[in-house]
Design an enzyme around this catalytic site. Structure first.
Site, PDB file in Angstrom:
ATOM      1  N   LYS A   1     -21.882  14.937 -66.103  1.00 18.36           N
ATOM      2  CA  LYS A   1     -22.004  16.317 -64.675  1.00 18.36           C
ATOM      3  C   LYS A   1     -20.396  16.532 -64.393  1.00 18.36           C
ATOM      4  O   LYS A   1     -19.856  15.178 -64.209  1.00 18.36           O
ATOM      5  CB  LYS A   1     -23.373  16.142 -64.032  1.00 18.36           C
ATOM      6  CG  LYS A   1     -24.521  15.403 -64.599  1.00 18.36           C
ATOM      7  CD  LYS A   1     -25.726  14.530 -63.797  1.00 18.36           C
ATOM      8  CE  LYS A   1     -26.467  14.725 -64.753  1.00 18.36           C
ATOM      9  NZ  LYS A   1     -27.859  15.745 -64.983  1.00 18.36           N
TER      10      LYS A   1
ATOM     11  N   GLU B   1     -31.232  13.380 -72.112  1.00 21.79           N
ATOM     12  CA  GLU B   1     -31.283  12.562 -71.709  1.00 21.79           C
ATOM     13  C   GLU B   1     -32.670  11.556 -71.901  1.00 21.79           C
ATOM     14  O   GLU B   1     -32.575  10.886 -72.868  1.00 21.79           O
ATOM     15  CB  GLU B   1     -30.703  10.922 -71.535  1.00 21.79           C
ATOM     16  CG  GLU B   1     -30.830  10.827 -69.752  1.00 21.79           C
ATOM     17  CD  GLU B   1     -30.433  11.293 -69.053  1.00 21.79           C
ATOM     18  OE1 GLU B   1     -31.603  11.624 -67.927  1.00 21.79           O
ATOM     19  OE2 GLU B   1     -30.138  12.965 -69.051  1.00 21.79           O
TER      20      GLU B   1
ATOM     21  N   MET C   1     -35.870   5.788 -54.819  1.00 19.83           N
ATOM     22  CA  MET C   1     -34.917   6.820 -54.954  1.00 19.83           C
ATOM     23  C   MET C   1     -34.524   7.136 -53.954  1.00 19.83           C
ATOM     24  O   MET C   1     -32.982   7.618 -54.876  1.00 19.83           O
ATOM     25  CB  MET C   1     -36.078   8.396 -55.228  1.00 19.83           C
ATOM     26  CG  MET C   1     -36.863   8.807 -55.933  1.00 19.83           C
ATOM     27  SD  MET C   1     -37.867  10.114 -55.008  1.00 19.83           S
ATOM     28  CE  MET C   1     -36.919  11.041 -55.978  1.00 19.83           C
TER      29      MET C   1
ATOM     30  N   ASP D   1     -32.081  10.484 -60.048  1.00 21.79           N
ATOM     31  CA  ASP D   1     -33.036  10.311 -61.339  1.00 21.79           C
ATOM     32  C   ASP D   1     -34.525   9.932 -61.875  1.00 21.79           C
ATOM     33  O   ASP D   1     -34.421   9.883 -62.895  1.00 21.79           O
ATOM     34  CB  ASP D   1     -31.846  11.079 -62.734  1.00 21.79           C
ATOM     35  CG  ASP D   1     -32.457  12.071 -63.892  1.00 21.79           C
ATOM     36  OD1 ASP D   1     -32.698  13.080 -63.184  1.00 21.79           O
ATOM     37  OD2 ASP D   1     -31.451  11.109 -65.092  1.00 21.79           O
TER      38      ASP D   1
ATOM     39  N   ARG E   1     -35.655  13.574 -71.810  1.00 18.89           N
ATOM     40  CA  ARG E   1     -36.643  13.643 -72.955  1.00 18.89           C
ATOM     41  C   ARG E   1     -36.184  12.599 -74.137  1.00 18.89           C
ATOM     42  O   ARG E   1     -37.309  12.465 -74.816  1.00 18.89           O
ATOM     43  CB  ARG E   1     -36.251  15.474 -73.692  1.00 18.89           C
ATOM     44  CG  ARG E   1     -35.034  15.040 -74.545  1.00 18.89           C
ATOM     45  CD  ARG E   1     -34.484  17.135 -74.135  1.00 18.89           C
ATOM     46  NE  ARG E   1     -34.301  17.484 -72.676  1.00 18.89           N
ATOM     47  CZ  ARG E   1     -33.759  18.923 -72.087  1.00 18.89           C
ATOM     48  NH1 ARG E   1     -33.748  19.412 -73.326  1.00 18.89           N
ATOM     49  NH2 ARG E   1     -33.611  19.585 -70.915  1.00 18.89           N
TER      50      ARG E   1
ATOM     51  N   SER F   1     -21.350  14.113 -72.298  1.00 13.62           N
ATOM     52  CA  SER F   1     -21.813  15.619 -71.484  1.00 13.62           C
ATOM     53  C   SER F   1     -21.387  15.560 -69.966  1.00 13.62           C
ATOM     54  O   SER F   1     -22.526  15.800 -69.505  1.00 13.62           O
ATOM     55  CB  SER F   1     -22.484  15.944 -72.148  1.00 13.62           C
ATOM     56  OG  SER F   1     -23.146  16.134 -73.414  1.00 13.62           O
TER      57      SER F   1
END
Length: 524
Positions: free
Chosen positions: A298, A370, A209, A309, A372, A296
């Site tokens: 961030k 994204e 991560m 993520d 999902r 879209s």
């Protein structure tokens, strides 16, 4: 296959530091000038008076020091508050220094309001404080009092010593520390080794991560996970290609991946620890190695954190390492769809419609929803191809769950009370809690109303109940009876909430996931 430690941060395996290369009897060989320290636990007096009560191992050590430990501690001030440390010198000829750590009340145990085993958490926090103070004092070899729970002590020590500083110059890196259990018995040694395994596997998740996205691409994630699993028994790892995903009609997954020049990978990890006829438990992890939000996009502030993520993927990969290392008697399959969510001429646009593996069409009204999309195809594959006993997915899916729960617990949505009860029990034991969230038809209706397709990738009321509508969306791709979705966005990062985790990516709730799998194994 050789493994470079620089890829994995600083990990502490067995009774030795894995970054060292000279070992003897499962312990690292150190030069004679290396400092050695000991951690000893003490309990508070029950009647709130000044003083302390040594653990059984601490009492034995005090006797071997002819009472000097107790004598010096009384001089320093006999009360050691819970989670605090007092550093003593000249206690015993075998140790340069002794860190006396406060364990709180000896009567501590399950707290029904906190939903946690406070005794275990007290041990983790106390040992963590001790090893950090000893490291800062120059100690490089630490023996640890098991404090009546060697597993919790090993977890606290290992998690506290972790740092991802491989990209810094040598003088800025944290010093390596060797860990060993002190005293105890054979049972303590076994528990200690289990705790080290769990702590180090969580640290592996933290490394994945933390790694910058230009270092950890989808392909590199697959390579590192494969290297980690390669020495373990009963494990097969398959890195499926874009061509394979196309053949399996994973248009939702590929629609996200096409916005990046990095090729997607669909990682499938199979662990066969149970009988061949037993249905597998399937773990699915969201693997977006960097999420810009796409068109879209961030906000720029803190976008660097979106290297994490893929926290769901990191949890599944590290859990599979732990499950195989512990040789749990269960069949488990890990599915990890890996890609980036970036912006190019092929990237998803608001209003685009894609078709998932099960044939359902999805209107993409927000390209930042994204995760999902890639999970939809992974869940379809799990249910249609693997005949699972149960499916559990993990994803840093929504900011809404962070608003709802913060870092206090992972939000869990499930169709199975049995899965919920087993996961809750696991969280109590590990101290990494879960909280059941609603999966009502009320939320399903909000994603079923789409102008152009069968489903919309966001709820019709926008941000309202965002975590719940995301879970309802995923449910549309699940056909097995027992399924759980764990939204881990709120627990992705640690600031100062968990005392035995440093600041940075947390690797949560990896230990809870492994404990859950162990519980499922015992019920086959």
């Amino acid at each position: 296959m050789a493994t470079s430690m620089s890829k994995f941060g600083r990990l502490y395996w067995g009774g030795f530091c894995a970054a060292k290369h000279t070992f003897h009897n499962n312990k690292a060989t150190f030069c004679s000038s290396a400092k050695k320290g000991l951690i000893v636990g003490v309990y508070e007096k029950d009647n709130q008076e000044e003083g302390f009560e040594l653990t059984s191992v601490g009492a034995q050590f005090d006797q071997s020091s002819q009472g000097k430990l107790a004598q010096l501690l009384n001089i320093a001030g006999p009360t050691v508050k819970k989670g605090k440390t007092k550093l003593l010198y000249g206690v015993h000829e075998d140790y340069n220094s002794v860190a006396v750590v406060g364990l709180g009340k000896a009567t501590a145990g399950y707290d029904e309001y906190e939903e946690v085993d406070t005794k275990k958490e007290n041990i983790r926090a106390a040992v963590a404080a001790g090893v950090k103070q000893l490291r800062e004092s120059g100690v490089r070899d630490v023996d640890v009092d098991p404090c009546s729970d060697a597993e919790a002590a090993a977890e606290g020590a290992t998690l506290a010593l972790y740092s991802y500083d491989e990209l810094k110059e040598q003088k800025k890196r944290k010093k390596l520390v060797n860990l060993s259990v002190h005293g105890g018995n054979g049972s303590d040694e076994e528990s200690w080794q289990r705790g080290l395994t769990l702590g180090n596997c969580q640290n592996f998740a933290r490394t994945l991560m933390e790694m910058p996205a230009n270092y950890l691409t989808p392909t590199k994630f697959a390579e590192m996970t494969g290297q980690k699993l390669q020495p373990l028994q009963n494990v097969t790892v398959t890195a499926h290609t874009k061509h394979w995903a196309t053949q399996n009609k994973m248009e939702a997954f590929l629609s996200v991946a096409k916005g990046s020049d990095q090729l997607p990978v669909f990682l499938e990890i199979k662990y066969s620890g149970g009988e061949s006829g037993n249905e597998p438990l399937v773990l699915v992890g969201k693997g977006v190695t960097f999420d810009s939000g796409g068109i879209s996009i961030k906000p720029a502030s803190n976008m660097d954190l979106m290297r994490g993520d893929m926290g769901g993927a990191a949890n599944v990969a590290s859990a599979m390492v732990a499950i195989a290392t512990l040789k749990l008697p269960i069949n488990v399959i890990g599915l990890i769809p890996l890609c980036e969510n970036l912006i190019n001429g092929q990237a998803n646009k608001p209003g685009d419609v894609v078709r998932a593996m099960n044939g359902k069409t999805i209107q993409i009204d927000n390209t930042d929803a994204e995760g999902r999309l890639i999970l939809a195809d992974a869940l379809c594959y799990a249910c249609a191809k693997l005949q699972p006993r149960a499916v559990v997915d993990l994803a840093t899916l929504t900011g809404a769950v962070d608003v709802a729960l913060g870092s206090g617990a992972t939000g869990m949505f499930t169709t199975s009370t049995n899965l919920w009860q087993n996961m809750q029990k696991a969280g109590i034991r590990t101290g990494d809690r879960v909280w059941r969230m609603p999966l009502y038809e009320h939320y399903t209706k909000q994603i079923n109303e789409s102008q152009l397709a069968d489903l919309n990738n966001i709820g019709k009321h926008g941000r309202s109940a965002g975590a719940c509508t995301a879970a309802a969306f995923l449910k549309e791709f699940v056909t097995c009876k027992d399924w759980a979705h764990m939204d881990i966005a709120g627990v992705m990062e640690n600031k100062d909430e968990i005392p035995y985790l440093g600041k940075g990516m947390s690797g949560r709730p990896m230990r809870t996931l492994v404990e859950f799998v162990a519980g499922m194994a015992s019920k086959q």
